[in-house]
Design a protein around this motif. Structure first.
Motif, PDB file in Angstrom:
ATOM      1  N   LYS A  92     -26.938 -28.700  -7.465  1.00 28.73           N
ATOM      2  CA  LYS A  92     -28.398 -28.671  -7.327  1.00 28.73           C
ATOM      3  C   LYS A  92     -28.867 -28.333  -5.915  1.00 28.73           C
ATOM      4  CE  LYS A  92     -29.679 -31.848 -11.066  1.00 28.73           C
ATOM      5  NZ  LYS A  92     -30.230 -33.196 -11.390  1.00 28.73           N
ATOM      6  N   TYR A  93     -28.099 -28.744  -4.896  1.00 26.37           N
ATOM      7  CA  TYR A  93     -28.640 -28.694  -3.535  1.00 26.37           C
ATOM      8  C   TYR A  93     -27.828 -27.881  -2.525  1.00 26.37           C
ATOM      9  CZ  TYR A  93     -31.220 -32.612  -5.532  1.00 26.37           C
ATOM     10  OH  TYR A  93     -31.989 -33.396  -6.344  1.00 26.37           O
ATOM     11  N   GLY A 229     -25.442 -22.677  -7.495  1.00 24.04           N
ATOM     12  CA  GLY A 229     -26.262 -23.525  -6.647  1.00 24.04           C
ATOM     13  C   GLY A 229     -27.663 -22.966  -6.477  1.00 24.04           C
ATOM     14  N   PRO A 230     -28.488 -23.605  -5.647  1.00 23.72           N
ATOM     15  CA  PRO A 230     -29.888 -23.189  -5.484  1.00 23.72           C
ATOM     16  C   PRO A 230     -30.003 -21.885  -4.706  1.00 23.72           C
ATOM     17  CG  PRO A 230     -29.361 -24.885  -3.893  1.00 23.72           C
ATOM     18  CD  PRO A 230     -28.151 -24.760  -4.778  1.00 23.72           C
ATOM     19  N   GLU A 231     -31.064 -21.135  -4.989  1.00 23.08           N
ATOM     20  CA  GLU A 231     -31.310 -19.887  -4.262  1.00 23.08           C
ATOM     21  C   GLU A 231     -31.951 -20.145  -2.906  1.00 23.08           C
ATOM     22  OE1 GLU A 231     -33.602 -17.264  -6.648  1.00 23.08           O
ATOM     23  OE2 GLU A 231     -32.060 -17.024  -8.200  1.00 23.08           O
ATOM     24  N   ASN A 232     -32.697 -21.237  -2.809  1.00 24.76           N
ATOM     25  CA  ASN A 232     -33.401 -21.556  -1.565  1.00 24.76           C
ATOM     26  C   ASN A 232     -33.016 -22.945  -1.070  1.00 24.76           C
ATOM     27  OD1 ASN A 232     -35.113 -19.123  -1.658  1.00 24.76           O
ATOM     28  ND2 ASN A 232     -36.044 -20.127  -3.439  1.00 24.76           N
ATOM     29  N   GLN A 233     -33.253 -23.182   0.194  1.00 24.67           N
ATOM     30  CA  GLN A 233     -32.934 -24.471   0.787  1.00 24.67           C
ATOM     31  C   GLN A 233     -33.955 -25.523   0.341  1.00 24.67           C
ATOM     32  OE1 GLN A 233     -31.949 -24.227   5.035  1.00 24.67           O
ATOM     33  NE2 GLN A 233     -31.997 -21.989   4.851  1.00 24.67           N
ATOM     34  N   ILE A 234     -33.444 -26.596  -0.226  1.00 26.08           N
ATOM     35  CA  ILE A 234     -34.318 -27.692  -0.673  1.00 26.08           C
ATOM     36  C   ILE A 234     -33.791 -29.007  -0.089  1.00 26.08           C
ATOM     37  CG2 ILE A 234     -35.345 -26.703  -2.756  1.00 26.08           C
ATOM     38  CD1 ILE A 234     -33.033 -27.746  -4.379  1.00 26.08           C
TER      39      ILE A 234
END
Length: 273
Positions: A92-93, A229-234
């Protein structure tokens, strides 16, 4: 352009986190894993990172149903839940690609990925010595327990291990063959051939070689599952997760937290390419 590729032996690192590091109560394994992940990424500065999971070793089990059958598993420390939490948080992150094939072991998948990226600088992170057979000019093996790179022996490592056996995987070697005698046989072709003239020895060696050698996934590579995983930093969302688990030493100090998340930024750049 040559990239740095990092291949993480997933369950190997999770088990390491289970038995090392700080005691953080019910989620010690989760804490120790994520506390130990950042230094690995910092050390190797990869352009792409894989976290490789286990599948069922169907081909090896067909040869020997007792393969790894001696291992005893327990869940007294809610390990299964913690393992799933680690994988879920990574997916997820973190900008790390999770890879799995349902019918092959992690070792085989890592061997395939290492060869796939052979034109780059590849580092395998694991304390599993089976990966010694992967080492070459472009592929290195780093043991995170000993905290050092492993050298490839001059003799045939797979043959050596097939002769002496591998108790950790329940692979029985030849009677009377220990480390030194196996090495001697590897280095003396005539003596090895004479040794294998004994009844059933050639067949036993062939079976052991099959069990210990990494299997070629080329024909089945299409069935490897990748989770990117995510495309952007969260990171703010991840920080909330760590706060919920009371992982204060990671998130409490702003400078420490910033250093933590900065370590992974280069991997996001790779995902965007």
């Amino acid at each position: 352009m040559t990239n740095n590729i990092l291949l993480l032996d997933g369950y190997n690192l999770i088990y390491r986190a289970r038995y090392s590091g700080m005691n953080k109560g019910d989620y010690s394994t989760v804490f120790n894993f994520f506390r130990g992940l950042r230094p690995l990424i910092e050390k190797f500065s990869p352009d792409k990172c894989y976290f490789v999971l286990e599948g069922k070793p169907l081909k090896r089990l067909e040869i020997d149903p007792n393969y790894k059958g001696q291992r005893v598993y327990h869940d007294k420390d809610n390990f299964n839940e913690q393992r799933n939490i680690i994988i879920d948080i990574l997916n997820k992150y973190f900008p790390i690609t999770i890879a799995k094939h349902s019918e092959y072991e992690c070792d085989d998948i890592i061997g395939y990925l290492a060869n796939f990226h052979k034109d780059n600088n590849v580092t395998i992170v694991s304390s599993d010595t089976d990966f010694i057979q992967c080492i070459n000019d472009s592929i290195s093996l780093y043991n995170p327990v000993k905290k050092k790179y492993i050298d490839k022996p001059e003799y045939d490592y797979v043959l050596w291990k097939s002769l002496k056996g591998d108790a950790s995987d329940n692979i029985v070697g030849f009677k009377g063959i220990g480390d030194k005698r196996a090495k001697k046989l590897c280095e003396n072709k005539n003596e090895l051939e004479k040794f294998l003239e004994q009844d059933g020895y050639k067949e036993k060696l062939e079976n052991n070689l099959f069990m210990i050698s990494l299997h070629d996934l080329t024909a089945d590579a299409k069935d490897i599952q990748y989770f990117y995983g995510p495309e952007n930093q969260i990171w703010n969302d991840l920080k909330e997760v760590f706060v919920k688990f009371d992982f204060k030493s990671i998130v409490e100090k702003e400078k420490t937290w910033q250093k933590y998340i900065d370590t992974f930024k280069n991997l996001f750049k790779e995902e965007e390419k």
